[in-house]
Scaffold this motif. Structure first.
Motif, PDB file in Angstrom:
ATOM      1  N   GLU A   6     -61.627 -94.344 -10.527  1.00 14.29           N
ATOM      2  CA  GLU A   6     -61.942 -92.999 -10.987  1.00 14.29           C
ATOM      3  C   GLU A   6     -63.193 -93.026 -11.869  1.00 14.29           C
ATOM      4  OE1 GLU A   6     -57.385 -93.510 -11.148  1.00 14.29           O
ATOM      5  OE2 GLU A   6     -59.159 -94.630 -11.757  1.00 14.29           O
ATOM      6  N   SER A   7     -63.906 -91.932 -11.860  1.00 14.39           N
ATOM      7  CA  SER A   7     -65.068 -91.777 -12.731  1.00 14.39           C
ATOM      8  C   SER A   7     -65.299 -90.299 -12.987  1.00 14.39           C
ATOM      9  CB  SER A   7     -66.318 -92.407 -12.099  1.00 14.39           C
ATOM     10  OG  SER A   7     -66.629 -91.770 -10.887  1.00 14.39           O
ATOM     11  N   GLY A   8     -66.172 -90.024 -13.957  1.00 18.39           N
ATOM     12  CA  GLY A   8     -66.548 -88.645 -14.222  1.00 18.39           C
ATOM     13  C   GLY A   8     -65.939 -88.036 -15.464  1.00 18.39           C
ATOM     14  N   GLY A   9     -65.064 -88.765 -16.127  1.00 20.97           N
ATOM     15  CA  GLY A   9     -64.473 -88.233 -17.343  1.00 20.97           C
ATOM     16  C   GLY A   9     -65.477 -88.219 -18.484  1.00 20.97           C
ATOM     17  N   GLY A  10     -65.039 -87.656 -19.600  1.00 17.89           N
ATOM     18  CA  GLY A  10     -65.908 -87.612 -20.765  1.00 17.89           C
ATOM     19  C   GLY A  10     -65.429 -86.599 -21.764  1.00 17.89           C
ATOM     20  N   PRO A  14     -64.487 -76.864 -25.052  1.00 18.07           N
ATOM     21  CA  PRO A  14     -63.634 -75.864 -24.379  1.00 18.07           C
ATOM     22  C   PRO A  14     -64.471 -74.876 -23.583  1.00 18.07           C
ATOM     23  CG  PRO A  14     -62.877 -76.224 -26.620  1.00 18.07           C
ATOM     24  CD  PRO A  14     -64.173 -76.977 -26.489  1.00 18.07           C
ATOM     25  N   GLY A  15     -63.998 -74.591 -22.374  1.00 15.71           N
ATOM     26  CA  GLY A  15     -64.739 -73.727 -21.471  1.00 15.71           C
ATOM     27  C   GLY A  15     -65.683 -74.463 -20.554  1.00 15.71           C
ATOM     28  N   GLY A  16     -65.869 -75.743 -20.799  1.00 16.06           N
ATOM     29  CA  GLY A  16     -66.792 -76.544 -20.005  1.00 16.06           C
ATOM     30  C   GLY A  16     -66.177 -77.034 -18.700  1.00 16.06           C
ATOM     31  N   SER A  17     -66.965 -77.817 -17.972  1.00 22.42           N
ATOM     32  CA  SER A  17     -66.558 -78.315 -16.657  1.00 22.42           C
ATOM     33  C   SER A  17     -66.832 -79.808 -16.535  1.00 22.42           C
ATOM     34  CB  SER A  17     -67.334 -77.583 -15.545  1.00 22.42           C
ATOM     35  OG  SER A  17     -67.080 -76.205 -15.550  1.00 22.42           O
ATOM     36  N   LEU A  18     -66.055 -80.432 -15.699  1.00 24.98           N
ATOM     37  CA  LEU A  18     -66.269 -81.824 -15.312  1.00 24.98           C
ATOM     38  C   LEU A  18     -65.873 -81.968 -13.851  1.00 24.98           C
ATOM     39  CD1 LEU A  18     -64.727 -83.881 -18.279  1.00 24.98           C
ATOM     40  CD2 LEU A  18     -67.151 -83.779 -17.668  1.00 24.98           C
ATOM     41  N   ARG A  19     -66.468 -82.941 -13.188  1.00 23.92           N
ATOM     42  CA  ARG A  19     -66.043 -83.289 -11.843  1.00 23.92           C
ATOM     43  C   ARG A  19     -65.650 -84.758 -11.828  1.00 23.92           C
ATOM     44  NH1 ARG A  19     -69.049 -83.366  -5.936  1.00 23.92           N
ATOM     45  NH2 ARG A  19     -70.071 -85.200  -6.839  1.00 23.92           N
ATOM     46  N   LEU A  20     -64.394 -84.991 -11.510  1.00 24.31           N
ATOM     47  CA  LEU A  20     -63.883 -86.355 -11.401  1.00 24.31           C
ATOM     48  C   LEU A  20     -64.010 -86.838  -9.966  1.00 24.31           C
ATOM     49  CD1 LEU A  20     -60.608 -86.123 -13.525  1.00 24.31           C
ATOM     50  CD2 LEU A  20     -62.973 -86.500 -14.292  1.00 24.31           C
ATOM     51  N   SER A  21     -64.270 -88.134  -9.824  1.00 21.20           N
ATOM     52  CA  SER A  21     -64.347 -88.759  -8.512  1.00 21.20           C
ATOM     53  C   SER A  21     -63.318 -89.875  -8.411  1.00 21.20           C
ATOM     54  CB  SER A  21     -65.742 -89.348  -8.286  1.00 21.20           C
ATOM     55  OG  SER A  21     -66.734 -88.354  -8.321  1.00 21.20           O
ATOM     56  N   TYR A  80     -62.471 -85.674  -4.887  1.00 26.71           N
ATOM     57  CA  TYR A  80     -62.998 -85.098  -6.119  1.00 26.71           C
ATOM     58  C   TYR A  80     -61.995 -84.145  -6.751  1.00 26.71           C
ATOM     59  CZ  TYR A  80     -67.333 -86.714  -3.978  1.00 26.71           C
ATOM     60  OH  TYR A  80     -68.296 -87.485  -3.385  1.00 26.71           O
ATOM     61  N   LEU A  81     -62.140 -83.966  -8.047  1.00 33.56           N
ATOM     62  CA  LEU A  81     -61.388 -82.933  -8.763  1.00 33.56           C
ATOM     63  C   LEU A  81     -62.393 -82.188  -9.627  1.00 33.56           C
ATOM     64  CD1 LEU A  81     -58.535 -81.764  -9.237  1.00 33.56           C
ATOM     65  CD2 LEU A  81     -58.446 -83.183 -11.305  1.00 33.56           C
ATOM     66  N   GLN A  82     -62.742 -80.984  -9.207  1.00 36.29           N
ATOM     67  CA  GLN A  82     -63.629 -80.134  -9.988  1.00 36.29           C
ATOM     68  C   GLN A  82     -62.788 -79.378 -10.999  1.00 36.29           C
ATOM     69  OE1 GLN A  82     -67.086 -79.712  -9.895  1.00 36.29           O
ATOM     70  NE2 GLN A  82     -66.742 -78.461 -11.725  1.00 36.29           N
ATOM     71  N   MET A  83     -63.126 -79.526 -12.261  1.00 39.84           N
ATOM     72  CA  MET A  83     -62.342 -78.926 -13.339  1.00 39.84           C
ATOM     73  C   MET A  83     -63.230 -77.960 -14.111  1.00 39.84           C
ATOM     74  SD  MET A  83     -60.226 -82.277 -14.668  1.00 39.84           S
ATOM     75  CE  MET A  83     -61.634 -82.968 -15.505  1.00 39.84           C
ATOM     76  N   ASN A  84     -62.867 -76.696 -14.084  1.00 45.97           N
ATOM     77  CA  ASN A  84     -63.607 -75.657 -14.787  1.00 45.97           C
ATOM     78  C   ASN A  84     -62.740 -75.030 -15.870  1.00 45.97           C
ATOM     79  OD1 ASN A  84     -65.759 -76.045 -12.951  1.00 45.97           O
ATOM     80  ND2 ASN A  84     -64.914 -74.511 -11.544  1.00 45.97           N
TER      81      ASN A  84
END
Length: 126
Positions: A6-10, A14-21, A80-84
């Motif tokens: 897994e990658s893409g964390g950080g 609040p209100g932001g977005s990340l995309r995990l792979s 992927y997991l797109q998180m908004n």
């Protein structure tokens, strides 16, 4: 070696977005259902989202419906997991795992999933 990474964390506000792979090595993800799970300190593991490999069906936990989107790119052997619209309650270690069939089951618990990755930390804080 058969594994998921897994990658893409950080850290995100609040209100932001990340995309995990979730990238696979040693086998082809296209043959299996994939799940994303998370675990916050002191809490049980929670199934966040799953996606099948045959008909594209998906599952989302109520807590993430409308905010998270799971997808797969079989050419890149990656899910992927797109998180908004992230909020502090989304803070956790996120992991992916495979289910040994094209269609997923037991996405809520993660029971019978395997090839668990090490996880990636997602922290939502101002």
């Amino acid at each position: 070696q058969l594994q998921l990474v897994e990658s893409g964390g950080g850290l995100v506000q609040p209100g932001g977005s990340l995309r995990l792979s979730c990238a696979a090595s040693g086998f082809f993800l296209k043959n299996y259902a994939i799940g994303w799970f998370r675990q916050a300190p002191g809490k049980e593991r929670e199934g966040v989202s799953c996606i099948s490999s045959n008909d594209g069906s998906t599952y989302y936990a109520d807590s993430v419906k409308g905010r998270f989107t799971i997808s797969r790119d079989n050419a890149k052997n990656t899910v992927y997991l797109q998180m908004n619209s992230l909020n502090p309650e989304d803070t956790a270690v996120y992991s992916c795992a495979t289910f040994p069939l094209p269609g997923f089951r037991r996405c809520v618990s993660g029971q019978d999933y395997y090839y668990w990755g090490q996880g990636t930390q997602v922290t939502v804080s101002s």
